[in-house]
Write a protein that holds these residues in place. Structure first.
Motif, mmCIF file in Angstrom:
data_model
loop_
_atom_site.group_PDB
_atom_site.id
_atom_site.type_symbol
_atom_site.label_atom_id
_atom_site.label_comp_id
_atom_site.label_asym_id
_atom_site.label_seq_id
_atom_site.Cartn_x
_atom_site.Cartn_y
_atom_site.Cartn_z
ATOM 1 N N LYS A 118 -7.218 5.628 76.502
ATOM 2 C CA LYS A 118 -7.815 6.871 76.545
ATOM 3 C C LYS A 118 -7.045 7.801 77.540
ATOM 4 O O LYS A 118 -6.989 8.910 77.203
ATOM 5 C CB LYS A 118 -9.273 6.632 77.355
ATOM 6 C CG LYS A 118 -10.255 5.884 76.347
ATOM 7 C CD LYS A 118 -11.594 5.520 77.182
ATOM 8 C CE LYS A 118 -12.530 4.931 76.209
ATOM 9 N NZ LYS A 118 -13.897 4.512 77.016
ATOM 10 N N GLN A 119 -6.510 7.480 78.409
ATOM 11 C CA GLN A 119 -5.694 8.257 79.542
ATOM 12 C C GLN A 119 -4.547 8.832 78.549
ATOM 13 O O GLN A 119 -4.225 10.110 78.768
ATOM 14 C CB GLN A 119 -5.135 7.429 80.569
ATOM 15 C CG GLN A 119 -5.885 6.990 81.542
ATOM 16 C CD GLN A 119 -5.501 6.132 82.831
ATOM 17 O OE1 GLN A 119 -4.500 5.386 82.358
ATOM 18 N NE2 GLN A 119 -5.926 6.155 83.884
ATOM 19 N N TYR A 120 -3.927 8.004 77.783
ATOM 20 C CA TYR A 120 -2.624 8.414 76.935
ATOM 21 C C TYR A 120 -3.002 9.170 75.744
ATOM 22 O O TYR A 120 -2.267 10.152 75.214
ATOM 23 C CB TYR A 120 -1.762 7.315 76.265
ATOM 24 C CG TYR A 120 -0.934 6.477 77.478
ATOM 25 C CD1 TYR A 120 -1.558 6.012 78.614
ATOM 26 C CD2 TYR A 120 0.344 6.089 77.188
ATOM 27 C CE1 TYR A 120 -0.560 5.311 79.868
ATOM 28 C CE2 TYR A 120 1.044 5.530 78.121
ATOM 29 C CZ TYR A 120 0.529 5.213 79.410
ATOM 30 O OH TYR A 120 1.302 4.665 80.513
ATOM 31 N N VAL A 163 -8.810 -2.625 80.825
ATOM 32 C CA VAL A 163 -7.794 -2.071 81.479
ATOM 33 C C VAL A 163 -6.994 -1.347 80.505
ATOM 34 O O VAL A 163 -6.421 -0.219 80.358
ATOM 35 C CB VAL A 163 -6.846 -2.504 82.468
ATOM 36 C CG1 VAL A 163 -5.548 -1.912 82.983
ATOM 37 C CG2 VAL A 163 -7.601 -2.929 83.801
ATOM 38 N N PHE A 164 -6.550 -2.166 79.379
ATOM 39 C CA PHE A 164 -5.792 -1.670 78.305
ATOM 40 C C PHE A 164 -6.455 -0.574 77.573
ATOM 41 O O PHE A 164 -5.804 0.513 77.254
ATOM 42 C CB PHE A 164 -5.275 -2.736 77.392
ATOM 43 C CG PHE A 164 -4.280 -2.440 76.414
ATOM 44 C CD1 PHE A 164 -2.857 -2.455 77.029
ATOM 45 C CD2 PHE A 164 -4.414 -1.969 75.107
ATOM 46 C CE1 PHE A 164 -1.717 -2.090 75.881
ATOM 47 C CE2 PHE A 164 -3.325 -1.827 74.135
ATOM 48 C CZ PHE A 164 -2.078 -1.805 74.834
ATOM 49 N N GLN A 214 1.152 7.991 88.061
ATOM 50 C CA GLN A 214 0.186 6.904 88.350
ATOM 51 C C GLN A 214 0.699 5.483 87.563
ATOM 52 O O GLN A 214 1.382 5.796 86.506
ATOM 53 C CB GLN A 214 -1.178 7.130 88.119
ATOM 54 C CG GLN A 214 -1.879 8.187 88.845
ATOM 55 C CD GLN A 214 -3.238 8.597 88.233
ATOM 56 O OE1 GLN A 214 -3.729 8.306 87.621
ATOM 57 N NE2 GLN A 214 -3.978 9.210 89.427
ATOM 58 N N TYR A 215 0.227 4.578 87.985
ATOM 59 C CA TYR A 215 0.704 3.338 87.341
ATOM 60 C C TYR A 215 -0.543 2.448 86.963
ATOM 61 O O TYR A 215 -1.436 2.424 87.566
ATOM 62 C CB TYR A 215 1.593 2.329 88.415
ATOM 63 C CG TYR A 215 2.867 2.939 88.688
ATOM 64 C CD1 TYR A 215 4.158 2.878 87.938
ATOM 65 C CD2 TYR A 215 2.901 4.019 89.574
ATOM 66 C CE1 TYR A 215 5.251 3.381 88.326
ATOM 67 C CE2 TYR A 215 4.055 4.726 90.265
ATOM 68 C CZ TYR A 215 5.085 4.411 89.568
ATOM 69 O OH TYR A 215 6.588 4.932 89.837
ATOM 70 N N LYS A 238 0.973 5.820 71.687
ATOM 71 C CA LYS A 238 1.652 6.375 73.048
ATOM 72 C C LYS A 238 1.534 5.436 73.965
ATOM 73 O O LYS A 238 2.727 5.463 74.679
ATOM 74 C CB LYS A 238 0.849 7.818 73.467
ATOM 75 C CG LYS A 238 0.966 8.943 72.679
ATOM 76 C CD LYS A 238 0.233 9.999 73.100
ATOM 77 C CE LYS A 238 0.491 11.321 72.144
ATOM 78 N NZ LYS A 238 -0.459 12.587 72.734
ATOM 79 N N VAL A 239 0.819 4.675 74.208
ATOM 80 C CA VAL A 239 0.833 3.535 75.058
ATOM 81 C C VAL A 239 2.223 2.520 74.732
ATOM 82 O O VAL A 239 2.946 2.261 75.358
ATOM 83 C CB VAL A 239 -0.319 2.541 75.334
ATOM 84 C CG1 VAL A 239 -0.243 1.211 76.060
ATOM 85 C CG2 VAL A 239 -1.306 3.455 75.760
#
Length: 266
Positions: A141-143, A135-136, A125-126, A148-149
């Motif tokens: 949270k996703q990473y 969004v950042f 996903q992008y 890691k981002v």
């Protein structure tokens, strides 16, 4: 020569309605001798804009008119200022072939161009990393962590420098510390010095230029240019040309950040 090599236009969906002539007049007031209009190039075929407003780039169908409009102002200001027709092209991991195909089509119209990273790939996903603080925050949270981002951003940026995008690949690398746009809200302790130095070494090896971007200083959650002083100094040590870019999306942003940029080369 006093140059602003990074200017957006009314073709940007998240930009301004200011006429091109107003940008040129403001550039003359500020003492610029050369400017480059570098609108966000149409996104590659098959890539779906992940920005919530789907407003990251100009439309493919507007490209011809964009170049015609720049030709018009070139003629109108001939002898007063050098005006370049350019694009800011997104490097998107996994879409190298499509980007190359686009550049092969548009390249003959370009006087100048920038290669930038705005979109990061994660688990197929992008996300648009500079769209908004929210969004950042979602990306963190996703990473699983802020570090890691940052790591994925610099990894992708290095890929962009090393990528083979054909003969019309942009030779200036855009705002290499854009990941720091929201650093006042999401502070990170690491400088990522090794990662940035590796990117600068790759830029030097390929003979590319660096976008010395003043927009970060004007962003309330960043307050420093892209890149910051220490990285700009390292670029100078390596003989990498630093090309000032206001990254203006409206006329009043022309010249932004210049007062704090220690390594302007004019």
């Amino acid at each position: 020569m006093r140059k602003d090599g990074h200017i957006h236009t009314y073709y940007c969906p998240h930009g301004t309605k200011d006429p091109l002539e107003d940008y040129v007049e403001r550039a003359l007031e500020l003492g610029f001798q050369e400017i480059s209009f570098t609108e966000h190039a149409p996104l590659p075929k098959g890539f779906v804009d992940p920005a919530p407003a789907s407003d990251s780039a100009m439309r493919q169908e507007d490209l011809e008119q964009y170049f015609e409009d720049i030709s018009r102002v070139k003629a109108a200001y001939k002898g007063e200022i050098k005006i370049n027709a350019g694009l800011e092209v997104d490097y998107i991991e996994g879409f190298e072939h499509e980007i190359s195909s686009f550049l092969n089509h548009a390249g003959n119209y370009l006087d100048d161009s920038i290669l930038s990273v705005h979109f990061l790939k994660y688990d197929s996903q992008y996300e648009c990393l500079d769209y908004s603080p929210d969004v950042f925050g979602k990306m963190i949270k996703q990473y699983g962590s802020l570090v890691k981002v940052y790591e994925n951003y610099f990894r992708t940026l290095l890929l962009s420098v090393r990528s083979d995008l054909g003969p019309f690949k942009p030779r200036r690398i855009g705002h290499i510390t854009l990941v720091k746009k929201f650093q006042k809200k999401y502070p990170v302790e690491r400088k990522f010095r090794d990662e940035i130095l590796q990117i600068l070494d790759a830029i030097q090896m390929h003979g590319y230029e660096l976008d010395y971007n003043g927009a970060g200083f004007s962003k309330p959650l960043c307050k420093e240019p892209y890149p910051p002083d220490w990285a700009a100094e390292e670029a100078v040590k390596r003989g990498i040309p630093l090309i000032y870019g206001s990254d203006a999306h409206q006329v009043r942003e022309m010249g932004q950040g210049r007062s704090v940029m220690k390594y302007l080369q004019w």
